[in-house]
Design an enzyme around this catalytic site. Structure first.
Site, PDB file in Angstrom:
ATOM      1  N   ARG A   1       0.820  -1.203   0.000  1.00  0.00           N
ATOM      2  CA  ARG A   1       0.000   0.000   0.000  1.00  0.00           C
ATOM      3  C   ARG A   1       0.853   1.252   0.000  1.00  0.00           C
ATOM      4  NH1 ARG A   1      -2.914   0.609   4.599  1.00  0.00           N
ATOM      5  NH2 ARG A   1      -4.167   2.040   3.439  1.00  0.00           N
TER       6      ARG A   1
ATOM      7  N   GLY B   1     -10.338  -0.333   9.363  1.00  0.00           N
ATOM      8  CA  GLY B   1      -9.196  -0.865   8.639  1.00  0.00           C
ATOM      9  C   GLY B   1      -8.691   0.145   7.629  1.00  0.00           C
ATOM     10  N   CYS B   2      -8.067  -0.332   6.570  1.00  0.00           N
ATOM     11  CA  CYS B   2      -7.537   0.547   5.528  1.00  0.00           C
ATOM     12  C   CYS B   2      -8.604   1.522   5.050  1.00  0.00           C
ATOM     13  CB  CYS B   2      -7.049  -0.297   4.354  1.00  0.00           C
ATOM     14  SG  CYS B   2      -6.636   0.658   2.886  1.00  0.00           S
ATOM     15  N   PHE B   3      -8.285   2.811   5.081  1.00  0.00           N
ATOM     16  CA  PHE B   3      -9.331   3.787   4.744  1.00  0.00           C
ATOM     17  C   PHE B   3      -9.691   3.812   3.271  1.00  0.00           C
ATOM     18  CE2 PHE B   3      -5.804   7.197   5.678  1.00  0.00           C
ATOM     19  CZ  PHE B   3      -5.034   6.750   4.614  1.00  0.00           C
ATOM     20  N   TRP B   4      -8.878   3.192   2.405  1.00  0.00           N
ATOM     21  CA  TRP B   4      -9.245   3.140   0.985  1.00  0.00           C
ATOM     22  C   TRP B   4     -10.604   2.470   0.790  1.00  0.00           C
ATOM     23  CZ3 TRP B   4      -4.045   0.790  -1.178  1.00  0.00           C
ATOM     24  CH2 TRP B   4      -3.030   1.765  -1.100  1.00  0.00           C
TER      25      TRP B   4
END
Length: 229
Positions: free
Chosen positions: A5, A57-60
């Site tokens: 990432r 979790g991952c903000f994407w």
């Protein structure tokens, strides 16, 4: 996992690297998808605009899902829980900053309630039984959390976590915390709208696109015709 990432490989290289990584860890860390019930406690709000801060979790992927929810006006990726000094992507990955990757959602309560946002969060975005990790990412920065901005949101959050806990919809206990609001810091420009701008990115294809697909499958009446900015 986080190296994929951070480095922003080309789409072709990212897909190859993601494939190798997924082969090693996906079976053990696959996220749950379940259509949870509507919030039993979810007072109507007369305002035409409200704000929610959620971490999953991952903000994407969190941003990517909520930007497609009907009634959402805008979604912004950012950091919550730590100080201004550590509110940068490269400063959050030692797990000591206090920040969670989070999103700030501006929404119309007449079209989508706070309780519905929580329902979507834990149905298709984040597993509330995982502590300090989601999907392939581990660390306090990837915790799932609710950050109420007023007494009503806190009431809904407490009630909903208790509701889904009593319902035993998950095999493990609910551990997602309700955190006190500190300050939301917007993330760097290259993280905003990442899922929409990079649909072929290996991480997006493996971990985040399935969340959006689950939203459309489980809650078709909640999906916008076009994503919110």
């Amino acid at each position: 996992m986080t190296l994929l990432r951070r480095t922003f490989f080309s789409r072709a290289v990212a897909a190859l690297v993601a494939g190798a990584i997924v082969a090693q860890c996906a079976p053990a860390q696959a996220e749950s998808v379940i259509k949870l019930p509507a919030a039993a406690t979810d007072p109507a709000i007369k305002a035409t605009r409200a704000t929610a801060i959620l971490a999953g979790g991952c903000f994407w992927g969190v941003e990517g899902v909520f930007s497609n929810v009907k009634g959402v006006i805008s979604v912004e990726s950012g950091y919550h829980g730590g100080s201004a000094a550590t509110a940068r992507y490269e400063r959050t990955h030692d797990g000591k900053s206090g920040h969670a990757e989070a999103v700030r959602i501006v929404y119309d309560p007449r079209q989508v309630s706070y309780g519905t946002l929580l329902r979507i969060l834990f149905s298709v975005v984040a597993d509330p039984t995982l502590k300090n990790r989601q999907g392939p990412d581990a660390g306090t920065q990837y915790r799932a959390a609710i950050v109420p901005l007023d007494a009503t949101q806190r009431q809904v959050a407490i009630a909903y976590l208790a509701q889904i806990g009593r319902g035993r919809y998950f095999a493990k206990p609910i551990v997602a915390p309700i955190e006190s609001y500190k300050r939301f810091y917007p993330a760097e420009a290259n993280h905003q709208d990442f899922m929409r701008r990079n649909p072929s990115n290996g991480y997006i294809v493996r971990w985040d696109a399935p969340k959006l697909a689950a939203l459309k499958r489980l809650f078709p009446d909640r999906v916008r015709a076009t994503p919110a900015p």
